[in-house]
Design a protein around this motif. Structure first.
Motif, short mmCIF file in Angstrom:
data_model
loop_
_atom_site.label_atom_id
_atom_site.label_comp_id
_atom_site.label_asym_id
_atom_site.label_seq_id
_atom_site.Cartn_x
_atom_site.Cartn_y
_atom_site.Cartn_z
N VAL A 49 15.86 6.92 -3.29
CA VAL A 49 14.79 7.79 -2.79
C VAL A 49 15.43 9.06 -2.27
CG1 VAL A 49 12.92 8.05 -1.12
CG2 VAL A 49 13.34 5.81 -2.16
N HIS A 61 9.62 14.69 -2.44
CA HIS A 61 9.84 13.29 -2.06
C HIS A 61 9.61 12.45 -3.30
CE1 HIS A 61 9.25 10.21 1.48
NE2 HIS A 61 10.45 10.16 0.93
N ASN A 62 10.63 11.75 -3.76
CA ASN A 62 10.49 11.01 -5.00
C ASN A 62 11.36 9.76 -5.00
OD1 ASN A 62 9.40 10.50 -7.49
ND2 ASN A 62 10.24 12.31 -8.49
N ALA A 63 10.91 8.75 -5.71
CA ALA A 63 11.62 7.49 -5.80
C ALA A 63 11.97 7.21 -7.26
CB ALA A 63 10.75 6.36 -5.25
N MET A 75 10.80 1.18 -7.11
CA MET A 75 11.11 1.84 -5.85
C MET A 75 9.96 2.75 -5.45
SD MET A 75 13.71 1.94 -3.69
CE MET A 75 15.25 1.70 -4.61
N THR A 76 9.68 2.81 -4.15
CA THR A 76 8.70 3.75 -3.62
C THR A 76 9.34 4.56 -2.51
OG1 THR A 76 7.84 2.13 -2.02
CG2 THR A 76 6.74 2.26 -4.17
N SER A 77 8.71 5.68 -2.18
CA SER A 77 9.34 6.60 -1.23
C SER A 77 9.42 6.06 0.19
CB SER A 77 8.59 7.94 -1.23
OG SER A 77 7.24 7.74 -0.86
N ASN A 79 10.41 2.85 0.93
CA ASN A 79 11.28 1.68 1.02
C ASN A 79 12.32 1.84 2.13
OD1 ASN A 79 10.89 1.15 -2.41
ND2 ASN A 79 10.62 -0.49 -0.93
N THR A 256 14.15 4.69 6.69
CA THR A 256 13.50 5.27 5.53
C THR A 256 13.77 6.78 5.53
OG1 THR A 256 11.43 5.76 6.69
CG2 THR A 256 11.63 3.58 5.70
N THR A 257 13.53 7.42 4.41
CA THR A 257 13.75 8.86 4.36
C THR A 257 12.78 9.59 5.31
OG1 THR A 257 12.34 8.93 2.39
CG2 THR A 257 14.72 8.94 2.04
#
Length: 362
Positions: A49, A61-63, A75-77, A79, A256-257
């Motif tokens: 991410v 913002h990207n996964a 994957m999701t942003s 996670n 997380t980010t």
């Protein structure tokens, strides 16, 4: 892997308000995607991410890839990742918070807190914070494998390395050192009367609104946790298990980010530290011979294409992380990977350089 329409719209509207803007939101996002895909190529393998923010606003913002290979989960942003040595930022700020409260001073010797520590009268908290103590890094000890999966108390960990021969006189050299930050975590416990885990949770995560950040665990159920992986000749395998009591204050946090952006904002807004204490973290220091080295308290103090920045990465079994902050433009870039086969360090640096260059063209 496409950016959400809302993120593109926000960035595009912001860019269109700036005279002379040379890149659309779509093209900037596409260029960032391309940088990431040079390393994160396997869409069916572990991924990562990445997030870019300017002035506190997320502009990318990207996964990528999979959060869990066995369950085939993308994957999701949002996670949750282990962040490895980015933990050191939190440990350093916790020490400065205790200094701000008058409970310690960074020039205090280790012997003030651990009277029987060998040579502790000559090693200061400043030496530990700046990796200039000379004590043995426990991650370089051959006997580490003997304790890697054992539940260790901070005192047991300190006893594991404290009698090892020192590598150099305190203040003589800069040498990245996990033992120093483990010692700092133990001192946080001794001074505050709380466990390191509870101190970081109560005084940093809760204050900064970092709801998805925590001390790591392989046993507890953690929502949105990304699985960690290694790449072997036979393919991907689950990460090697370790006891998080071993890396402790040098590398045992998860985040997380989005939470890491909240962390950066909390630092910028002096939510945790006053300006005087904050400045101590983000300046360079000198060795005994007067030579300046590029590390503050918990951050590398460097430049990106001539522009000053603050950065730090992390690596722990199955995970890698990297964060870069550019104060002059208030740009924050952070990248996480759930396979130690994919390092986000160069990718994050390249993204930061691209965004910085884009802004300078306007």
């Amino acid at each position: 892997m496409n950016l959400s329409k809302s993120v593109y719209a926000l960035l595009l509207s912001a860019i269109l308000l700036i005279p002379g803007a040379v890149l659309s939101a779509q093209s900037l996002g596409s260029r960032i995607d391309s940088l990431i895909l040079t390393t994160f190529k396997d869409k069916n393998g572990p991924g990562g991410v990445f997030m870019v923010a300017q002035k506190g606003r997320v502009i990318y913002h990207n996964a990528f890839g999979k959060a869990n290979l066995e369950l085939d989960v993308n994957m999701t942003s949002d996670n949750v990742f282990q962040i490895g040595s980015m933990t050191k930022q939190f440990t350093a700020v916790a020490i400065l918070m205790l200094e701000q409260q008058g409970k310690l001073n960074v020039q205090d010797p280790v012997s003030r807190f651990i009277p029987d520590y060998p040579g502790g009268d000559k090693i200061t908290l400043h030496h530990l914070l700046t990796h200039t103590s000379g004590i043995k890094d426990f991650t370089a000890m051959k006997t580490l494998a003997d304790i890697a999966q054992k539940e260790m108390t901070p005192e047991m960990m300190v006893n594991f390395f404290k009698n090892e021969p020192v590598d150099f006189v305190p203040g003589e050299k800069f040498a990245y050192n996990n033992s120093g930050y483990l010692l700092l975590g133990y001192i946080i416990e001794l001074v505050s009367g709380q466990t390191y885990r509870d101190f970081i949770q109560q005084h940093i995560f809760d204050k900064a609104g970092m709801q998805h950040s925590r001390y790591a665990s392989d046993r507890e159920v953690i929502r949105k946790r990304a699985g960690g992986y290694h790449l072997k000749s036979s393919g991907y395998v689950n990460k090697t298990l370790i006891s998080f009591s071993v890396p402790f204050a040098s590398g045992a946090l998860m985040s997380t980010t989005e939470d890491m952006l909240k962390w950066q904002q909390a630092l910028n807004q002096h939510l945790l530290l006053n300006p005087e204490e904050t400045a101590k973290a983000f300046r360079t220091y000198q060795l005994n011979n007067g030579e300046t080295f590029t590390y503050g308290y918990g951050w590398h103090i460097k430049t990106l294409n001539g522009t000053p920045d603050r950065e730090h990465g992390g690596s722990v079994f199955g995970f890698k992380s990297m964060g870069i902050y550019i104060p002059s433009e208030d740009i924050y870039v952070v990248g996480f990977s759930n396979c130690d086969c994919n390092s986000p360090t160069k990718v994050t640096t390249d993204i930061a350089a691209l965004v910085l260059a884009t802004l300078k063209k306007r």
